[in-house]
Design a protein around this motif. Structure first.
Motif, mmCIF file in Angstrom:
data_model
loop_
_atom_site.group_PDB
_atom_site.id
_atom_site.type_symbol
_atom_site.label_atom_id
_atom_site.label_comp_id
_atom_site.label_asym_id
_atom_site.label_seq_id
_atom_site.Cartn_x
_atom_site.Cartn_y
_atom_site.Cartn_z
ATOM 1 N N ASP A 198 0.835 -1.200 0.000
ATOM 2 C CA ASP A 198 0.000 0.000 0.000
ATOM 3 C C ASP A 198 0.872 1.253 0.000
ATOM 4 O OD1 ASP A 198 1.044 0.021 2.496
ATOM 5 O OD2 ASP A 198 -0.821 -0.340 3.553
ATOM 6 N N LYS A 199 0.210 2.414 0.028
ATOM 7 C CA LYS A 199 0.901 3.699 -0.063
ATOM 8 C C LYS A 199 1.938 3.824 1.062
ATOM 9 C CE LYS A 199 -0.415 8.296 -1.373
ATOM 10 N NZ LYS A 199 -0.498 9.350 -0.407
ATOM 11 N N GLU A 200 1.546 3.380 2.224
ATOM 12 C CA GLU A 200 2.435 3.517 3.381
ATOM 13 C C GLU A 200 3.722 2.712 3.184
ATOM 14 O OE1 GLU A 200 0.565 2.368 7.034
ATOM 15 O OE2 GLU A 200 2.500 2.542 8.060
ATOM 16 N N SER A 201 3.596 1.477 2.613
ATOM 17 C CA SER A 201 4.827 0.691 2.428
ATOM 18 C C SER A 201 5.741 1.355 1.403
ATOM 19 C CB SER A 201 4.529 -0.773 2.081
ATOM 20 O OG SER A 201 3.385 -0.920 1.311
ATOM 21 N N VAL A 202 5.144 2.014 0.379
ATOM 22 C CA VAL A 202 5.973 2.701 -0.615
ATOM 23 C C VAL A 202 6.655 3.923 0.031
ATOM 24 C CG1 VAL A 202 5.937 3.951 -2.813
ATOM 25 C CG2 VAL A 202 4.611 1.858 -2.553
ATOM 26 N N GLU A 203 5.916 4.648 0.854
ATOM 27 C CA GLU A 203 6.516 5.803 1.548
ATOM 28 C C GLU A 203 7.678 5.355 2.452
ATOM 29 O OE1 GLU A 203 3.142 7.614 3.374
ATOM 30 O OE2 GLU A 203 2.547 8.574 1.485
ATOM 31 N N TYR A 365 8.753 -8.917 -6.755
ATOM 32 C CA TYR A 365 8.414 -9.583 -8.010
ATOM 33 C C TYR A 365 7.803 -8.559 -8.955
ATOM 34 C CZ TYR A 365 9.464 -14.170 -6.313
ATOM 35 O OH TYR A 365 10.137 -15.262 -5.872
ATOM 36 N N LYS A 366 7.744 -8.960 -10.227
ATOM 37 C CA LYS A 366 7.261 -8.028 -11.258
ATOM 38 C C LYS A 366 5.892 -7.426 -10.921
ATOM 39 C CE LYS A 366 8.708 -6.765 -15.338
ATOM 40 N NZ LYS A 366 10.170 -6.584 -15.516
ATOM 41 N N ASP A 367 4.962 -8.276 -10.505
ATOM 42 C CA ASP A 367 3.622 -7.738 -10.254
ATOM 43 C C ASP A 367 3.651 -6.761 -9.082
ATOM 44 O OD1 ASP A 367 4.218 -10.076 -8.840
ATOM 45 O OD2 ASP A 367 2.128 -10.438 -8.353
ATOM 46 N N GLU A 368 4.565 -6.969 -8.143
ATOM 47 C CA GLU A 368 4.688 -6.024 -7.023
ATOM 48 C C GLU A 368 5.300 -4.707 -7.516
ATOM 49 O OE1 GLU A 368 5.462 -8.696 -3.100
ATOM 50 O OE2 GLU A 368 7.072 -8.651 -4.559
ATOM 51 N N VAL A 369 6.274 -4.829 -8.442
ATOM 52 C CA VAL A 369 6.891 -3.617 -8.997
ATOM 53 C C VAL A 369 5.808 -2.785 -9.686
ATOM 54 C CG1 VAL A 369 8.553 -2.742 -10.691
ATOM 55 C CG2 VAL A 369 9.124 -4.734 -9.306
ATOM 56 N N ARG A 370 4.939 -3.483 -10.428
ATOM 57 C CA ARG A 370 3.846 -2.763 -11.116
ATOM 58 C C ARG A 370 2.941 -2.084 -10.094
ATOM 59 N NH1 ARG A 370 3.580 -7.316 -15.437
ATOM 60 N NH2 ARG A 370 4.714 -6.256 -17.094
ATOM 61 N N GLN A 371 2.694 -2.764 -8.995
ATOM 62 C CA GLN A 371 1.845 -2.207 -7.943
ATOM 63 C C GLN A 371 2.493 -0.938 -7.366
ATOM 64 O OE1 GLN A 371 -1.104 -3.017 -7.198
ATOM 65 N NE2 GLN A 371 -1.381 -1.909 -5.270
ATOM 66 N N VAL A 372 3.817 -0.999 -7.122
ATOM 67 C CA VAL A 372 4.535 0.183 -6.621
ATOM 68 C C VAL A 372 4.409 1.311 -7.650
ATOM 69 C CG1 VAL A 372 6.790 1.126 -5.941
ATOM 70 C CG2 VAL A 372 6.168 -1.195 -5.270
ATOM 71 N N LYS A 374 2.069 1.817 -9.791
ATOM 72 C CA LYS A 374 0.703 2.366 -9.743
ATOM 73 C C LYS A 374 0.570 3.345 -8.579
ATOM 74 C CE LYS A 374 -2.353 -0.887 -11.713
ATOM 75 N NZ LYS A 374 -2.956 -2.167 -11.504
ATOM 76 N N ILE A 375 1.094 2.934 -7.427
ATOM 77 C CA ILE A 375 1.003 3.797 -6.245
ATOM 78 C C ILE A 375 1.752 5.111 -6.491
ATOM 79 C CG2 ILE A 375 1.679 3.973 -3.785
ATOM 80 C CD1 ILE A 375 1.076 0.894 -3.656
ATOM 81 N N LEU A 376 2.852 5.032 -7.272
ATOM 82 C CA LEU A 376 3.637 6.238 -7.570
ATOM 83 C C LEU A 376 3.002 7.078 -8.682
ATOM 84 C CD1 LEU A 376 7.255 4.751 -7.524
ATOM 85 C CD2 LEU A 376 6.304 6.364 -5.884
ATOM 86 N N GLY A 377 1.917 6.580 -9.250
ATOM 87 C CA GLY A 377 1.197 7.327 -10.281
ATOM 88 C C GLY A 377 1.810 7.241 -11.671
ATOM 89 N N LEU A 378 2.533 6.167 -11.957
ATOM 90 C CA LEU A 378 3.107 6.011 -13.297
ATOM 91 C C LEU A 378 2.005 5.711 -14.305
ATOM 92 C CD1 LEU A 378 6.300 3.808 -12.987
ATOM 93 C CD2 LEU A 378 6.141 6.200 -13.581
ATOM 94 N N PRO A 379 2.137 6.209 -15.535
ATOM 95 C CA PRO A 379 1.095 5.925 -16.529
ATOM 96 C C PRO A 379 1.039 4.433 -16.891
ATOM 97 C CG PRO A 379 2.895 7.210 -17.492
ATOM 98 C CD PRO A 379 3.179 7.104 -16.029
#
Ligand code: XMP
Length: 510
Positions: A198-203, A365-372, A374-379
């Motif tokens: 989630d957002k908190e783990s990325v922060e 893993y790749k799907d987690e990278v994609r999730q990060v 998304k959280i960072l607002g990448l297109p």
């Protein structure tokens, strides 16, 4: 918490991830340190991973048998099951035939009272990847399930709460694999709670990067793929202007890629990207090399030399890399695992490199990278970009790499991309690409004999990079791709489709 003993499995980290996803802490350790770790961590459960060795092999990893006397539930996966049987008086044989891929699991009894398979239906598909197999279980054990070829696919010692399974519950292709792991945790008297990024783990991740880099400068080599993009963005958010990003044009990229990337980065990232033309250096480094591992190392070395030059110019201390977990494990990142292939961003690094590495995605893993991402607002277009190997088209050309082959491959690959996109298949596939097979075959053009190159098409469905199915593309799409390649790409005579799953084949051909 649970202790996971890594016997050199390609998927040890994936097992850990599945456990973590259930909200349970897991500590990965090597067999030699188990008793020490158990004393320290007081785990409620122990998992033995798979591994590449045979229990009878000289130097095969083993474990202190005291572990069976502690009363802590144990789950042995693949090699883990074999080791349990070997150490407790059962028998393991070199498998009649090695088995990779799907098998059907059949229960031996009504599993009314069998907690490990609770909620799992009879006849599910499980994923195998092994050579040896258990042929006799130790005293006190019972066989709960079999497959057509495996007589002891699930075993249990009910009193001691020791379990063994020959298949891999951690890979997505095993049905109800998550349920089985959840059942094991319940046997360990742990209550699982599903958790996701989630957002908190990325922060927190950004904060960790900031703390570990301080005021130092860093450089980042962007490849345009989602991994290096997300890694760069994380570091950029952590240290801002102290990060300089480069894109090294190795000449090993797909058609139009460099131009597309230039556009994407300047508009979306608002980051200062410097583009370095290094085509000639890479071709020179690859000259005369056919061996896949040598190619990966040559490309890796050339990248590192460029990074070092750039680092000198910027005064950077750190090199940011988008290494993700499968890169680490397939380059033999854990003590007992064997090298599948050295990923350039891990295997090719020289020992005397003057840059310190920052790899913020090393455990993802790749799907987690994609999730990060998304959280960072990448297109979306970047997040869902197909993975592309660091050594680029060099590992999609079998044999020596040269400009002619690169041109043929680029044109063929462009056709694959266009047709996959046109038929709305891109979103369903992990990857689709062309391979220069390095085989010349006979053909006929007009009334003339022709002797030309072979292009192979690879299209894959996967959720993470550890296992995959070849995609059952419609014949019309394959036919269209084939027709266009043999018509539009001069020098190509034949197109073939790769129908192999991973394992046993890897996704890339080299
Ligand atoms: P394999 O061929 O190992 O590929 O089954 C799994 C996934 O990883 C990608 N791949 C790489 N990615 N550097 C990377 O960043 C590399 O050296 C590399 N080699 C393979 C591959 O495209 C597939 O998606």
């Amino acid at each position: 918490m649970v202790i996971l003993i890594d016997f050199g499995s390609q998927t040890a980290h994936l097992i850990a991830r599945r456990i973590k996803e259930l909200g349970v802490e897991v500590k990965i350790t090597i067999p030699e340190l188990v008793m020490e770790e158990i004393k320290k961590a007081k785990p409620r459960g122990i998992i033995f991973s798979g591994g590449p060795a045979s229990v009878y092999a000289k130097g095969a990893p083993t474990i202190d048998p005291e572990v069976f006397k502690l009363g802590i539930p144990i789950l042995g996966i693949c090699y883990g099951e074999q080791l349990i049987c070997h150490l407790l008086g059962g028998e393991v044989n070199a498998g009649f035939k090695k088995e990779y891929g799907p098998a059907t699991l059949n229960f031996q009894f009504s599993i009314f009272n069998f907690q490990l398979l609770k909620g799992i239906p009879d006849g599910i598909t499980v994923w195998m990847s092994h050579g040896d197999e258990v042929v006799r279980v130790p005293v006190g054990f019972e066989t709960m399930a079999v497959t057509e070829t495996i007589p002891h696919a699930v075993i249990e010692n009910k009193n001691k709460k020791i379990f063994g399974i020959q298949f891999h519950p951690e890979v997505v292709h095993t049905q109800f694999g998550g349920q089985l792991l959840e059942n094991f945790l319940k046997i360990c008297e742990i209550t699982p709670k599903k958790k996701s990024l989630d957002k908190e783990s990325v922060e927190n991740l950004i904060k960790d990067i900031k703390d570990s880099m301080g005021e130092e400068r860093a450089i980042c080599a962007l490849s345009g793929g989602v991994d290096s993009s997300v890694a760069a963005l994380l570091v950029h958010q952590a240290i801002g202007k102290n990060l300089t990003s480069f894109y090294i044009d190795s000449g090993l990229m797909r058609e139009g890629e460099t131009d597309a990337l230039r556009k994407v980065f300047s508009s979306h990232y608002k980051m200062d990207i410097q583009i370095i033309d290094a085509k000639n250096e890479f071709l020179k480094a690859l000259k005369g090399i056919s061996d896949p591992e040598q190619k990966r190392k040559a490309v890796g070395k050339t990248f590192i030399q460029s990074f070092e030059k750039l680092a000198k110019r910027t005064g950077a201390k750190f090199l940011v890399q988008g290494t993700i977990y499968p890169d680490v494990i397939e380059s033999a990142g854990s003590k007992h695992s064997v090298i599948i292939k050295s990923h350039h961003n891990v295997g090719g690094l020289p020992k005397d490199m003057n840059l310190m590495l920052i790899e913020p995605l090393r455990n993802f893993y790749k799907d987690e990278v994609r999730q990060v991402g998304k959280i960072l607002g990448l297109p979306e277009e970047i997040i869902n970009r197909q993975p592309f190997p660091g050594p680029g088209l060099a590992v999609r050309i079998i044999g020596e790499v040269d400009e002619r082959k690169l041109n043929i491959l680029r044109q063929s690959d462009k056709i694959v991309q266009e047709e996959i996109e046109k038929h709305g298949l891109a979103g369903k596939l992990w990857q689709a690409f062309a391979v220069f097979a390095g085989i010349k075959t006979t053909g006929v053009r007009g009334d003339e004999r022709a002797y030309g190159e072979t292009i192979a098409i690879r299209a894959i469905e996967a959720q993470d990079a550890m296992s995959a199915n070849f995609a059952k593309l419609p014949y019309e799409v394959l036919e269209k791709i084939s027709l266009r390649i043999v018509t539009e790409v001069s020098g190509v005579n034949r197109v073939v489709y790769d129908i192999t799953n991973k394992p046993p084949a890897t996704m890339e051909w080299e």
